[in-house]
Design a protein around this motif. Structure first.
Motif, PDB file in Angstrom:
ATOM      1  N   GLN A  24      82.358  27.903 -11.481  1.00 55.61           N
ATOM      2  CA  GLN A  24      82.768  29.144 -10.827  1.00 55.61           C
ATOM      3  C   GLN A  24      81.650  29.705  -9.955  1.00 55.61           C
ATOM      4  OE1 GLN A  24      84.085  31.743 -13.947  1.00 55.61           O
ATOM      5  NE2 GLN A  24      85.904  30.518 -14.429  1.00 55.61           N
ATOM      6  N   GLU A  25      80.421  29.624 -10.438  1.00 54.13           N
ATOM      7  CA  GLU A  25      79.298  30.106  -9.630  1.00 54.13           C
ATOM      8  C   GLU A  25      79.123  29.262  -8.375  1.00 54.13           C
ATOM      9  OE1 GLU A  25      75.971  30.074 -12.211  1.00 54.13           O
ATOM     10  OE2 GLU A  25      76.616  31.811 -13.400  1.00 54.13           O
ATOM     11  N   LEU A  26      79.327  27.937  -8.506  1.00 50.59           N
ATOM     12  CA  LEU A  26      79.224  27.075  -7.326  1.00 50.59           C
ATOM     13  C   LEU A  26      80.327  27.390  -6.325  1.00 50.59           C
ATOM     14  CD1 LEU A  26      78.298  23.580  -8.834  1.00 50.59           C
ATOM     15  CD2 LEU A  26      76.788  25.307  -7.867  1.00 50.59           C
ATOM     16  N   MET A  27      81.529  27.696  -6.825  1.00 45.81           N
ATOM     17  CA  MET A  27      82.631  28.032  -5.927  1.00 45.81           C
ATOM     18  C   MET A  27      82.337  29.318  -5.151  1.00 45.81           C
ATOM     19  SD  MET A  27      85.902  27.060  -8.335  1.00 45.81           S
ATOM     20  CE  MET A  27      87.088  27.588  -7.099  1.00 45.81           C
ATOM     21  N   GLU A  28      81.609  30.250  -5.772  1.00 43.63           N
ATOM     22  CA  GLU A  28      81.216  31.470  -5.066  1.00 43.63           C
ATOM     23  C   GLU A  28      80.204  31.175  -3.972  1.00 43.63           C
ATOM     24  OE1 GLU A  28      79.818  34.090  -8.042  1.00 43.63           O
ATOM     25  OE2 GLU A  28      81.783  34.414  -8.977  1.00 43.63           O
ATOM     26  N   LEU A  29      79.408  30.110  -4.167  1.00 41.15           N
ATOM     27  CA  LEU A  29      78.419  29.734  -3.158  1.00 41.15           C
ATOM     28  C   LEU A  29      79.000  28.826  -2.082  1.00 41.15           C
ATOM     29  CD1 LEU A  29      75.377  28.943  -5.489  1.00 41.15           C
ATOM     30  CD2 LEU A  29      75.747  31.017  -4.135  1.00 41.15           C
ATOM     31  N   GLN A  30      80.200  28.286  -2.326  1.00 43.00           N
ATOM     32  CA  GLN A  30      80.779  27.328  -1.383  1.00 43.00           C
ATOM     33  C   GLN A  30      80.961  27.877   0.029  1.00 43.00           C
ATOM     34  OE1 GLN A  30      84.584  25.814  -2.603  1.00 43.00           O
ATOM     35  NE2 GLN A  30      84.443  23.989  -1.293  1.00 43.00           N
ATOM     36  N   PRO A  31      81.383  29.150   0.217  1.00 43.60           N
ATOM     37  CA  PRO A  31      81.486  29.655   1.608  1.00 43.60           C
ATOM     38  C   PRO A  31      80.164  29.637   2.351  1.00 43.60           C
ATOM     39  CG  PRO A  31      82.730  31.066   0.101  1.00 43.60           C
ATOM     40  CD  PRO A  31      81.918  30.132  -0.750  1.00 43.60           C
ATOM     41  N   ILE A  32      79.070  29.773   1.603  1.00 43.89           N
ATOM     42  CA  ILE A  32      77.767  29.776   2.247  1.00 43.89           C
ATOM     43  C   ILE A  32      77.331  28.356   2.594  1.00 43.89           C
ATOM     44  CG2 ILE A  32      75.350  30.441   1.978  1.00 43.89           C
ATOM     45  CD1 ILE A  32      76.287  32.579  -0.009  1.00 43.89           C
ATOM     46  N   LYS A  33      77.546  27.431   1.603  1.00 38.35           N
ATOM     47  CA  LYS A  33      77.167  26.037   1.818  1.00 38.35           C
ATOM     48  C   LYS A  33      78.225  25.154   1.171  1.00 38.35           C
ATOM     49  CE  LYS A  33      73.333  22.798   1.399  1.00 38.35           C
ATOM     50  NZ  LYS A  33      71.956  22.566   0.906  1.00 38.35           N
ATOM     51  N   PRO A  34      79.191  24.661   1.912  1.00 34.27           N
ATOM     52  CA  PRO A  34      80.288  23.869   1.335  1.00 34.27           C
ATOM     53  C   PRO A  34      79.807  22.638   0.577  1.00 34.27           C
ATOM     54  CG  PRO A  34      80.799  24.528   3.597  1.00 34.27           C
ATOM     55  CD  PRO A  34      79.358  24.877   3.364  1.00 34.27           C
ATOM     56  N   GLU A  35      78.665  22.067   0.978  1.00 33.32           N
ATOM     57  CA  GLU A  35      78.199  20.835   0.345  1.00 33.32           C
ATOM     58  C   GLU A  35      77.789  21.037  -1.110  1.00 33.32           C
ATOM     59  OE1 GLU A  35      76.989  22.158   3.038  1.00 33.32           O
ATOM     60  OE2 GLU A  35      77.522  20.806   4.711  1.00 33.32           O
ATOM     61  N   VAL A  36      77.686  22.293  -1.559  1.00 32.71           N
ATOM     62  CA  VAL A  36      77.228  22.532  -2.918  1.00 32.71           C
ATOM     63  C   VAL A  36      78.202  21.977  -3.950  1.00 32.71           C
ATOM     64  CG1 VAL A  36      78.354  24.779  -3.243  1.00 32.71           C
ATOM     65  CG2 VAL A  36      76.201  24.301  -4.413  1.00 32.71           C
ATOM     66  N   MET A  37      79.492  21.857  -3.612  1.00 31.77           N
ATOM     67  CA  MET A  37      80.475  21.338  -4.562  1.00 31.77           C
ATOM     68  C   MET A  37      80.305  19.848  -4.811  1.00 31.77           C
ATOM     69  SD  MET A  37      81.978  23.990  -5.516  1.00 31.77           S
ATOM     70  CE  MET A  37      83.140  23.183  -6.590  1.00 31.77           C
ATOM     71  N   ASP A  38      79.477  19.184  -3.990  1.00 31.54           N
ATOM     72  CA  ASP A  38      79.205  17.762  -4.243  1.00 31.54           C
ATOM     73  C   ASP A  38      78.438  17.562  -5.553  1.00 31.54           C
ATOM     74  OD1 ASP A  38      80.459  17.237  -1.860  1.00 31.54           O
ATOM     75  OD2 ASP A  38      78.593  17.137  -0.700  1.00 31.54           O
ATOM     76  N   LEU A  39      77.857  18.639  -6.092  1.00 40.03           N
ATOM     77  CA  LEU A  39      77.135  18.522  -7.356  1.00 40.03           C
ATOM     78  C   LEU A  39      78.063  18.305  -8.558  1.00 40.03           C
ATOM     79  CD1 LEU A  39      74.608  21.470  -6.899  1.00 40.03           C
ATOM     80  CD2 LEU A  39      74.088  19.030  -6.770  1.00 40.03           C
TER      81      LEU A  39
END
Length: 377
Positions: A304-319
């Motif tokens: 959920q925290e990564l999804m909140e950061l996704q608008p800023i950096k979409p590549e973060v969901m690759d983790l």
């Protein structure tokens, strides 16, 4: 009596048994008995068949014992019986595995025999019993208090039971200006005694981990973080106890049952990759399940925290390994095996989907090329 191996696990049992002559005859081969026992059995008319004879059974590791031994006397563990009075060995047997399961709740360093929570709770239990007796006496006195009366005012003993009638002297009543019988004033504070007993009972329950065994359940006032914290606290408090029970109680039973079924041919042939290898069992215990549930909840918070950061950096969901997140959540919930699709089946489904999508693209491309050729350009 028991004895431990070099790792602190029970591997030796000295068992004292007492049999009657009739039980001795039923249990042992007559020719292997001592001469005194043989004469006692032969002289049945003179011998007392209810007479008790002491025996010692010894189960311990045998030097140079073999699991594949055909004879019991060559197996890894002894099973020897001896008559104590005559020091006569009656039988020599054996086991392929240690036949006893000896669970111990808690042990200190170098301690052979374990201790239970009851030993910790025993003083509080005795205190609670004494309190109960005191409360009963106080309650009885409050409900049926002692009576006082002048020694010359009553014609007979006071009847204090329900509906009882007591006769008193009228002249004495006139002198006292009222009833000559009166109850002893009591100031018994029963609520505080009940509170004291309740506190003691809570200490007893804590000794038996009742407050810990009540697993944390998420309520409307609890956040997911609070639930995770409480479950982690439960793991810290109960992890060592469940680990002891697993190694002393569950593991010997499972390993013995596995060995017996394996020798009986109840399993499929062992794969070559497992031949001559040590097999280690993993157990599904409440501690392991709660740990996995806490990890799954923490994983969901992380995603959920990564999804909140996704608008800023979409590549973060690759983790995120989404497949493993889903499988870990299924294990934490202890779902049936058939509910979750196996990894091989998932790969086959995805391969078929990709192939279908590729074929659809090719058909669409062919259709577009045909349309272009038909229109001339």
């Amino acid at each position: 009596d028991i004895a431990l191996d070099d790792e602190g696990n029970p591997d030796t049992v000295f068992q004292f048994r007492r049999f009657t002559l009739r039980q001795v005859e039923q249990r042992f081969i007559k020719e292997r008995l001592s001469e005194n026992l043989k004469r006692s059995l032969e002289n049945r008319g003179e011998a007392n068949l209810d007479m008790k004879i002491d025996f010692l059974r010894v189960v311990e590791p045998r030097a140079n014992g073999r699991v594949d031994a055909a004879l019991a006397r060559n197996m890894p563990f002894t099973n020897d019986w001896m008559e104590i009075d005559s020091a006569h060995e009656i039988s020599e047997g054996g086991f392929r595995e240690f036949p006893f399961v000896i669970p111990r709740w808690d042990t200190s360093s170098g301690e052979v025999y374990g201790r239970s929570p009851g030993m910790i709770a025993l003083p509080d239990s005795e205190t609670s019993n004494a309190m109960s007796e005191t409360i009963l006496v106080a309650g009885q006195k409050a409900a049926d208090p002692p009576f006082f009366a002048p020694n010359d005012s009553s014609f007979d003993a006071i009847n204090s039971f329900s509906g009882g009638i007591s006769y008193y002297d009228v002249d004495t009543a006139v002198q006292l200006r009222g009833n000559p019988f009166f109850s002893m004033k009591n100031d018994y504070n029963l609520p505080i005694t009940r509170d004291m007993q309740f506190d003691t009972r809570q200490q007893i329950e804590a000794a038996f981990f009742k407050n810990v065994f009540n697993l944390p359940v998420r309520g409307p006032e609890m956040t997911a973080t609070e639930v995770i914290t409480r479950k982690e606290e439960f793991i810290r408090e109960m992890g060592a106890t469940f680990g002891r029970l697993e190694s002393d109680y569950l593991a010997p039973q499972v390993e013995t049952a596995f060995s017996l079924l394996l020798r009986a041919g109840e399993f499929d042939p062992i794969p070559e990759i497992l031949l001559d290898r040590n097999v280690r069992f993993e157990y599904t215990s409440p501690i392991k399940r709660i740990r996995e549930q806490a990890e799954a909840a923490a994983t969901r918070l992380w995603v959920q925290e990564l999804m909140e950061l996704q608008p800023i950096k979409p590549e973060v969901m690759d983790l995120v390994n989404v497949d493993e997140v889903g499988r870990h959540a299924a294990r934490a919930l202890d779902l049936p095996i058939g509910v979750v699709t196996s990894q091989d089946d998932v790969e086959a489904i995805r391969t078929q989907r990709a192939e279908a999508e590729r074929e659809a693209l090719e058909r669409e491309k062919v259709a577009q090329e045909a349309e272009i050729a038909a229109t001339g350009g």
